[in-house]
Motif scaffolding. Structure first.
Motif: not given
Length: 220
Positions: A107-123
């Motif tokens: 939806x938006x990339x303001x840095x740390x995209x891969x980390x955010x994607x992994x954390x979203x997947x885990x949740x």
């Protein structure tokens, strides 16, 4: 729900999420880390296609959709990291001959995209109720060009001054690394220093998961 300041000379951007966002998914979340935002949906275990079937474990399929345009090589790399990371966390032997599909929408990339994607997947996996060996927390960091300082969870503005970028993912039991992605030039000492700081900060993400789970689950 927000987690912000750490006690070890590091700052995580505020984290927020919305659970059960997608009505047709077994588990879903919209996860925000700073202004970086990912929507993740999990479906499964479902019947696997014959060409993707594993007879002794569940198959993991990850589809990442960027905000604009078709998926690029970097997006396929994100899919690979997320698939391998999630596969290490899921009790894959519990569901042989089946498939779990993880769909991610940037939806938006303001840095740390891969980390955010992994954390979203885990949740999203937690929300789906799928059996897991442990949860995963991903933390991004950078080494600043001029000072050599390790900056935790940098935004897109800070990343312009990075000589190296890292994303680490840790398990919730032993804090072992289950995923590592790096870009740029760095020494062994810089790598170890950044990993140590990210490992410490990861506890705040696990605490965030726990608070979110308490909010949406009747029994924890």
């Amino acid at each position: 729900m927000t987690e912000e300041t750490t006690e070890i000379d590091c700052v995580l951007r505020p984290m927020n999420c919305e659970i059960n966002l997608l009505s047709r998914s077994d588990g879903s979340t919209m996860f925000m880390q700073g202004e970086t935002t990912i929507i993740a949906g999990v479906n499964g275990p479902i019947e696997a296609k014959s060409q993707k079937m594993a007879y002794d474990k569940v198959s993991i399929e990850v589809t990442y959709t960027p905000l604009k345009g078709p998926a690029k090589i970097d997006d396929r790399l994100i899919e690979t990291y997320i698939r391998e990371t999630c596969e290490s966390a899921i009790l894959v032997a519990f569901h042989p001959n089946t498939m779990v599909c993880i769909n991610l929408q940037e939806m938006q990339d303001s840095g740390g995209l891969l980390a955010c994607a992994i954390n979203a997947s885990c949740l999203a996996l937690i929300n789906s109720g799928l059996s897991m060996k442990f949860t995963i927390a991903a933390v991004s960091c950078m080494i600043e060009k001029e000072t050599g300082i390790v900056i935790i969870d940098p935004d897109s503005t800070q990343l312009k001054n990075a000589k190296a970028e890292f994303t680490y993912a840790f398990d919730s039991i032993n804090k072992d690394i289950v995923c590592c992605h790096s870009v740029g030039q760095f020494s062994q000492n810089e790598f170890l220093a950044s990993m140590d700081k990210c490992k410490q900060v990861s506890q705040f993400i696990f605490d965030f998961y726990r608070e979110i789970t308490k909010k949406y689950a009747n029994i924890v």
